[in-house]
Design an enzyme around this catalytic site. Structure first.
Site, PDB file in Angstrom:
ATOM      1  N   GLU A 229       3.101 -10.570 -14.951  1.00  0.00           N
ATOM      2  CA  GLU A 229       4.433 -10.587 -14.333  1.00  0.00           C
ATOM      3  C   GLU A 229       4.591 -11.887 -13.573  1.00  0.00           C
ATOM      4  O   GLU A 229       3.614 -12.588 -13.304  1.00  0.00           O
ATOM      5  CB  GLU A 229       4.620  -9.378 -13.421  1.00  0.00           C
ATOM      6  CG  GLU A 229       3.660  -9.334 -12.243  1.00  0.00           C
ATOM      7  CD  GLU A 229       3.836  -8.065 -11.402  1.00  0.00           C
ATOM      8  OE1 GLU A 229       4.986  -7.650 -11.209  1.00  0.00           O
ATOM      9  OE2 GLU A 229       2.819  -7.506 -10.965  1.00  0.00           O
ATOM     10  N   LYS A 231       4.984 -14.494 -10.660  1.00  0.00           N
ATOM     11  CA  LYS A 231       4.592 -14.596  -9.253  1.00  0.00           C
ATOM     12  C   LYS A 231       5.741 -15.298  -8.568  1.00  0.00           C
ATOM     13  O   LYS A 231       6.012 -16.474  -8.850  1.00  0.00           O
ATOM     14  CB  LYS A 231       3.300 -15.401  -9.153  1.00  0.00           C
ATOM     15  CG  LYS A 231       2.754 -15.563  -7.759  1.00  0.00           C
ATOM     16  CD  LYS A 231       1.359 -16.180  -7.836  1.00  0.00           C
ATOM     17  CE  LYS A 231       0.790 -16.644  -6.509  1.00  0.00           C
ATOM     18  NZ  LYS A 231       1.295 -16.064  -5.306  1.00  0.00           N
ATOM     19  N   ARG A 236       4.921 -12.353   0.526  1.00  0.00           N
ATOM     20  CA  ARG A 236       4.402 -11.045   0.117  1.00  0.00           C
ATOM     21  C   ARG A 236       4.604 -10.058   1.256  1.00  0.00           C
ATOM     22  O   ARG A 236       4.207 -10.339   2.395  1.00  0.00           O
ATOM     23  CB  ARG A 236       2.924 -11.211  -0.191  1.00  0.00           C
ATOM     24  CG  ARG A 236       2.238  -9.964  -0.690  1.00  0.00           C
ATOM     25  CD  ARG A 236       2.243  -9.898  -2.192  1.00  0.00           C
ATOM     26  NE  ARG A 236       1.540  -8.720  -2.680  1.00  0.00           N
ATOM     27  CZ  ARG A 236       0.235  -8.698  -2.926  1.00  0.00           C
ATOM     28  NH1 ARG A 236      -0.481  -9.785  -2.759  1.00  0.00           N
ATOM     29  NH2 ARG A 236      -0.345  -7.591  -3.355  1.00  0.00           N
ATOM     30  N   ARG A 256       1.653  -9.503   4.830  1.00  0.00           N
ATOM     31  CA  ARG A 256       0.441  -9.219   4.065  1.00  0.00           C
ATOM     32  C   ARG A 256      -0.757  -8.907   4.951  1.00  0.00           C
ATOM     33  O   ARG A 256      -1.736  -8.328   4.493  1.00  0.00           O
ATOM     34  CB  ARG A 256       0.107 -10.402   3.160  1.00  0.00           C
ATOM     35  CG  ARG A 256      -0.162 -11.658   3.979  1.00  0.00           C
ATOM     36  CD  ARG A 256      -0.052 -12.889   3.130  1.00  0.00           C
ATOM     37  NE  ARG A 256      -1.241 -13.075   2.327  1.00  0.00           N
ATOM     38  CZ  ARG A 256      -1.257 -13.770   1.200  1.00  0.00           C
ATOM     39  NH1 ARG A 256      -0.150 -14.302   0.745  1.00  0.00           N
ATOM     40  NH2 ARG A 256      -2.367 -13.937   0.541  1.00  0.00           N
ATOM     41  N   GLU A 281       7.770  -8.902  -3.060  1.00  0.00           N
ATOM     42  CA  GLU A 281       7.975 -10.250  -2.572  1.00  0.00           C
ATOM     43  C   GLU A 281       9.307 -10.303  -1.840  1.00  0.00           C
ATOM     44  O   GLU A 281      10.328  -9.857  -2.377  1.00  0.00           O
ATOM     45  CB  GLU A 281       7.987 -11.235  -3.758  1.00  0.00           C
ATOM     46  CG  GLU A 281       7.793 -12.674  -3.380  1.00  0.00           C
ATOM     47  CD  GLU A 281       6.304 -13.047  -3.192  1.00  0.00           C
ATOM     48  OE1 GLU A 281       5.425 -12.250  -3.590  1.00  0.00           O
ATOM     49  OE2 GLU A 281       6.045 -14.135  -2.651  1.00  0.00           O
ATOM     50  N   LYS A 413      -4.287 -14.755 -10.324  1.00  0.00           N
ATOM     51  CA  LYS A 413      -3.022 -15.495 -10.192  1.00  0.00           C
ATOM     52  C   LYS A 413      -3.181 -16.810 -10.951  1.00  0.00           C
ATOM     53  O   LYS A 413      -4.245 -17.444 -10.926  1.00  0.00           O
ATOM     54  CB  LYS A 413      -2.663 -15.728  -8.725  1.00  0.00           C
ATOM     55  CG  LYS A 413      -3.659 -16.537  -7.946  1.00  0.00           C
ATOM     56  CD  LYS A 413      -3.231 -16.714  -6.491  1.00  0.00           C
ATOM     57  CE  LYS A 413      -4.335 -17.397  -5.697  1.00  0.00           C
ATOM     58  NZ  LYS A 413      -4.113 -17.378  -4.261  1.00  0.00           N
TER      59      LYS A 413
END
Ligand SMILES: [Zn+2]
Lengths: 553, 357
Positions: A229, A231, A236, A256, A281, A413
C-alpha cells in the site's frame, strides 16, 4: 525529593537503556507511595510547571550571595539553576529544622499546584533550604520548566513493569485510565492487587513499525506473501473511539509514541464516529486532494486552533489498519483479516457520509518488477493526483499479526526517493550575517554500532538551509533549550535514543569520504523537514547510507 | 620589615631570601622544602630536600632513591633551623605526609600550606590551623559553587551502584597518590570487604600506605584477572586510564570518577563519566574561608586555582589579600598522573589481559 533528584542525576549520566530501567525500578522499589507515583508522573512528562522565571531565581540568590562571587560562579558553571543550586547558602537554623525531613517531591508538587503566585518566592526558598545540592538543582529545573529526564515515558513504564513480571505493553494498556500517584498500578505490578480496570475506553495501543528495505533483500521475499500500500507523507496516528461508562462517545488521537494530540485536531475529533482503533496517516485534505507535508506542517506549527486554520487546513485520516473494533482486540488476527474488517468499516462510514476518514488503497502487484514500476510512478498506479503525497510503498505480510515495536520481517517500508535520510541533530553552530543570532548550521548523525556494542550516532553531514524562517526559530529554540556542551560558537545538543530532534535530510548523492568518520559525504544536504514526531531511536542507520553508496557505484 | 624578605614568589616557586631556600619549587634548586608528594609540588633533582618522612618515601617511590642530593626528614610539630629561619611542619590533611610549613623569622610567621583540606580523611593526619601573620593558601576550588559533600555520602552512591549492577565492573578514577587510598579506606568503611583491584600505577603507592599504617584491606593488581571474575568488582585506576581501551577487558564497566571537579555537571559530561563522585582532597569554598579565618592571619596570599574569588572574599572581610600568580601547579596533578600511567604501562606492569585469551 533528594532521592528523586539523585535518580534524575544518575539517569542523566547513564547511556545504557537497560541500566536506566534498573535505576528507575530500584527507585520505585525503595520509595513508598505516593512519592514514587509523583516521581513516575515527572518521569513520564505528566508534570509541567513553569511557575518561576529565571528573574525570580536571580532575585533569590542576589538576596543571599555576593554579586561578584555569583557572577564569577555563573560564568564558570554556565547554567543558572545549577549555579544557584550549588552556591545556595543554608541558614544554620534551617539546617537543624530540616535534618529529619527534607521536603518530599509529593509535597512540593502539591504546593506548586495550590500556592498563590505571591507566596512562591518564600516557599521556594524554604524548600531550597531543605534540600541538598542535587535536590535544589532538580527543583529549580522543575519549576522553570527545564527539567530534562534522561529517559522516555516508555522507559519509565518499562521500569514499572519490571517490578513484576509484566510486559511493558500491558502497563501501556492500563496507563491511560490511571492518574498520579498511580497507587493501583504499583499495587498491581507488585502482585498486591488485581490489574486496574481500564477505565479509559480509548487507550493507546503501541504502534507497529517497519524496517527499511534494501534492494538486495527483495530476492529473499516472496511477492505473493505481501500486500503493498502507499506510504503517505503525513503523520502516523492512532484514532481511537468508544463509549465511556455513561455511554457518552469519546474519541482520542494519539501520536506514534502515544502522546495525546486530540487537542490540536478538534475538527477531526468531532467527525470521528466508530467504535475501535484505527492506525492511519494524518493528512491535510483540500477538495478531496491530499496536500503536501509542507501544508500539513503549516497547520502543525500553529500554536492555537482557530476557525480560520480549521477551514484552511482540514485534517483527515487515511486508514491503514484496524486494531480493535466493538471491544474486540483485532491485533492477533492476520493482516488479511484485519484489512477485510477495515474495508467493511470504511465502506460503512462512507455510506453514512463521513468524509474525514478514508481507506488507504492497496497497490496491486504480482511481481516485484510490477511494484517497482508502481513505486516509480504512483500517479499511474492508482494514486492519481495524490501522487505527490506518496512517500513510497509499505509491504505487509498478509499473515502478520499487529505487533508492537519493529519486528523484523512482517513489515517493510520502501521509500520512493532514496535520497532522504532521517538523521539526528547533534551539533549546532551560529550562522553569519543576519542569521548570526541564530543557531543555523546543523551537524546531524545516523546510528551505527559503537565500539562497545551499543548504538551510537556518527555525524554524516552538515546543512545550512532548506528550512523556513519559522522552522529556524523553532530549531534555534530547541538548540538553546537542549544544549549539553559548548565549544566556542558550537553547541552540542541532546541526542539520545529517546530525546532529541530528528531532521529529514534530503541530498543529491553520496560519495566516499576519508575526511568524515562515517566514511560517507553527502552532496547538497538540506533540511527537508523537522520530525518533531519521531523519536531519535527511529532515525536511519549508517548501513542504509552504505547500501545506497554501493547501489550508486 | 616586609614579609617578602622572608618569602616571595619567584619564577621557580616560593623563595625565602632570608633562609635561601624554596618551597615546592617547580624547577631544580639547591635547597627545597616540600609540602607533599604530588608531583607538581615534589619534583626531582634538588640539592637538599626537607620534607616529612612520608613525603620523602613517596618521592623515592616515584623517582628512585636518588631523587635528591641530600634529604632531611621533619615530623609534625618538629622545627628545623635553615639559615636562621625556623621551619615547623604541621598536618595539612591533604594526603599522607602532607605538611603546612610555618616559617618563623624575627617575630614574623608565614604559613605555606601547600594543598590542604579541613574535611575528614581516614588516611592522613587532620588539618590543623596555625596562627600566623601571612597565610599562603591554594584556591583550587575557590568558587562558592564548590561545596564538597560528606565523602561517605558519595561513597554510598558507589556502593549502591555496585549492589544494583552486580554483573558489571565499576572502574573508579582516582588520583594515584592520596585519593585512591582515601577511596579504598572509605569503601572499607562502607562495609565492602571483597578485594579491591588496582591499575599498575597504584600498586606500589597503595602498598606504601599499608606499610605506613593505613589499612586498606586486600588490594590486588588487576592484571591477568579473568574478565568474568571482575563482575561486581571495584577497580581503581588513575583518571587518565578510566576511559581508555584498557577498560575493555572488564565486564560492561560503569565509569566512576572521584574528584571535586565532579561537582559541576559539564565537567563530568566532558569526560564521559557515568558515576561522578564529589570527593576532593582540597578544601572546598567553605573550607577555604573557615581555614583562612582560623589562622587569624593579617594577610592572605593565594597561590593557584581561582585566586580572584578568594581575594575578593578576603576584601569583603577587610583582610589584605593578593594573588601570587604562581605557575607550574596543575589542576590536581592531571599532567603528573599522565606520566605515572605511562611509566606503569611501559614497565612489566602493563595493562591487564583477559585471562581467557
Ligand atoms: Zn596536592
Amino acid at each position: 525529593m533528594n532521592e528523586f533528584a539523585e535518580l534524575l542525576d544518575r539517569l542523566s549520566y547513564e547511556p545504557r537503556r537497560n541500566a536506566k530501567i534498573r535505576l528507575m525500578a530500584d527507585y520505585f522499589r525503595m520509595t513508598p507511595d505516593p512519592e514514587r507515583g509523583v516521581a513516575l508522573a515527572a518521569l513520564t512528562g505528566k508534570l509541567s510547571f513553569t511557575n518561576a522565571k529565571p528573574a525570580l531565581i536571580r532575585a533569590l540568590i542576589a538576596e543571599r550571595t555576593d554579586p561578584v562571587l555569583f557572577e564569577m560562579s555563573y560564568d564558570y558553571v554556565g547554567d543558572l539553576s545549577e549555579t544557584v543550586a550549588l552556591m545556595w547558602p543554608i541558614p544554620k537554623e534551617a539546617e537543624a529544622a530540616n535534618a529529619n525531613h527534607p521536603p518530599f517531591l509529593s509535597e512540593i508538587v502539591e504546593g506548586l499546584e495550590t500556592l498563590p503566585k505571591r507566596d512562591l518566592p518564600r516557599q521556594l526558598s524554604m524548600w531550597l533550604d531543605g534540600l541538598d545540592e542535587t535536590g535544589r538543582w532538580a527543583l529549580l529545573k522543575l519549576i522553570t520548566g527545564s527539567l530534562r529526564v534522561g529517559a522516555s515515558a516508555r522507559l519509565a513504564k518499562t521500569a514499572v513493569a519490571s517490578l513484576g513480571d509484566i510486559p511493558p505493553d500491558e502497563v501501556e494498556l492500563v496507563w491511560p485510565g490511571l492518574a498520579m500517584p498511580y497507587r493501583e498500578l504499583f499495587a498491581w505490578v507488585e502482585g498486591k492487587a488485581e490489574r486496574p480496570e481500564t477505565l479509559d475506553p480509548v487507550p493507546f495501543r503501541p504502534v507497529m513499525l517497519a524496517h527499511a528495505v534494501e534492494d538486495e533483500s527483495f530476492s529473499a521475499l516472496e511477492a505473493d506473501a505481501y500486500a503493498a500500500e502507499w506510504k503517505w507523507d503525513g503523520i502516523r496516528v492512532q484514532a481511537v473511539c468508544g463509549r465511556d461508562a455513561e455511554g457518552k462517545r469519546v474519541g482520542r488521537l494519539y501520536s506514534r509514541t502515544g502522546e495525546d494530540i486530540s487537542g490540536a485536531f478538534p475538527d477531526l475529533m468531532e467527525a470521528l464516529d466508530f467504535d475501535g482503533a484505527i492506525d492511519g496517516e494524518l493528512l491535510v485534505m483540500r477538495h478531496t486532494r491530499v496536500q503536501s507535508f509542507n501544508v500539513l506542517q503549516q497547520r502543525l506549527n500553529r500554536k492555537s486552533v482557530t476557525a480560520k486554520m480549521l477551514a484552511e487546513f482540514p485534517a483527515h485520516i487515511r486508514a491503514y489498519d484496524l486494531l480493535a473494533e466493538d471491544g474486540e482486540d483485532l491485533r492477533p488476527l492476520p493482516f488479511r483479516a484485519r484489512r477485510a474488517k477495515l474495508e467493511a468499516l470504511a465502506a460503512r462510514l462512507m455510506a453514512e457520509g463521513h468524509d474525514r476518514m478514508d481507506l488507504s488503497p492497496m497497490v496491486p502487484f504480482d511481481t516485484w518488477e510490477q511494484l517497482t514500476a508502481a513505486r516509480a510512478d504512483p500517479s499511474s498506479a492508482g494514486a492519481g493526483e495524490d501522487a505527490a503525497a506518496v512517500e513510497g510503498v509499505m509491504l505487509k505480510a498478509w499473515d502478520s499479526a499487529y505487533l508492537p515495536g519493529r519486528p523484523k520481517g512482517p513489515w517493510w517500508k520502501w521509500k520512493r526517493d532514496p535520497h532522504t535520510v532521517d538523521a539526528v541533530l547533534m551539533y549546532a553552530q551560529r550562522g553569519h550575517g543576519k542569521r548570526s543570532s541564530f543557531y543555523s548550521d546543523y551537524t546531524f548523525g545516523v546510528w551505527t554500532k559503537g565500539e562497545e556494542g551499543g548504538d551510537v550516532l556518527v555525524p554524516v553531514g552538515k546543512a545550512y538551509f532548506g528550512f523556513t524562517d519559522q522552522e529556524l526559530i523553532e530549531i534555534d529554540k530547541f538548540v538553546r533549550r537542549s544544549t549539553i556542551n559548548r565549544f566556542g560558537p558550537v553547541r552540542e545538543v541532546v541526542h539520545e535514543p529517546d530525546e532529541g530532534l530528528v531532521l529529514e535530510v534530503a541530498f543529491e548523492g553520496l560519495a566516499r569520504s576519508t575526511r568524515h568518520r562515517s566514511g560517507v559525504a553527502m552532496r547538497f544536504p538540506r533540511i527537508a523537514r523537522l520530525r518533531w514526531d519521531k523519536p531519535p531511536r527511529e532515525a536511519d542507520r549508517l548501513e542504509a547510507l552504505e547500501a545506497l553508496l554501493k547501489a550508486e557505484g | 620589615m616586609r614579609p617578602e624578605e622572608l618569602l616571595c614568589p619567584s619564577p621557580k616557586g616560593l623563595y625565602s631570601p632570608a633562609g635561601d631556600f624554596y618551597v615546592d619549587p617547580t624547577r631544580p634548586v639547591a635547597r627545597a622544602v616540600i609540602t607533599h608528594g604530588h608531583s607538581d609540588h615534589a619534583r626531582r633533582g634538588h640539592g637538599k630536600v626537607l620534607a616529612t618522612r612520608e613525603t620523602l618515601s613517596i618521592m623515592a617511590l616515584r623517582y628512585g632513591a636518588d631523587f635528591a642530593g641530600e634529604t632531611q626528614a621533619i615530623a609534625y610539630g618538629e622545627s628545623v633551623d635553615v639559615n636562621g629561619v625556623r621551619i615547623t611542619a604541621h598536618p595539612a590533611g591533604h594526603v599522607l605526609g602532607s605538611a603546612q610549613m610555618a616559617l618563623d623569622w624575627r617575630g614574623l610567621t608565614i604559613v605555606a600550606s601547600g594543598d590542604y583540606k579541613d574535611a575528614h580523611d581516614p588516611t592522613c593526619a587532620p588539618f590543623v590551623p596555625v596562627r600566623c601573620h601571612v597565610f599562603i593558601s591554594e584556591a583550587t576550588f575557590g568558587l562558592p559553587v564548590f561545596r564538597h559533600p560528606d565523602a561517605s555520602h558519595e561513597t554510598a552512591k558507589l556502593m549502591k551502584s555496585v549492589a544494583l549492577f552486580p554483573e558489571r565492573a565499576h572502574v573508579l578514577g582516582a588520583y594515584s597518590l592520596g585519593k585512591a587510598q582515601r577511596m579504598m579506606a572509605l569503601i572499607r568503611q562502607a562495609g565492602h570487604s571483597a578485594p579491591l583491584y588496582v591499575h599498575g600505577a597504584l600498586t606500589a603507592i597503595s602498598a606504601y600506605y599499608e606499610q605506613a599504617g593505613v589499612p586498606l584491606g586486600e588490594v590486588r593488581h588487576v592484571k591477568g584477572v579473568k574478565k568474568a571474575d571482575l563482575a561486581g568488582a571495584i577497580i581503581i585506576a588513575p583518571p587518565s586510564a578510566i576511559t581508555d581501551i584498557w577498560t575493555r577487558n572488564f565486564p560492561d564497566p560503569v565509569t566512576a570518577f572521584a574528584s571535586g571537579w565532579m561537582r559541576v555537571r559539564a565537567r563530568a559530561r566532558q569526560r564521559g563519566i557515568e558515576l561522578p563522585l564529589v570527593v576532593s582532597d582540597h578544601a572546598d569554598w567553605d573550607g577555604l574561608m573557615a581555614s583562612v579565618t582560623a589562622t587569624g592571619c593579617e594577610e592572605l596570599w593565594v597561590t593557584h586555582g581561582a585566586e580572584d574569588a578568594l581575594v575578593h572574599w578576603a576584601g569583603t572581610r577587610g583582610l589584605r589579600a593578593k594573588p601570587l600568580h604562581m605557575v607550574g601547579y596543575t589542576e590536581e596533578d592531571e599532567a603528573a598522573e599522565g606520566e605515572a600511567v605511562a611509566e606503569a604501562e611501559a614497565g612489566p606492569d602493563a595493562a591487564p589481559q583477559d585471562g581467557a585469551s
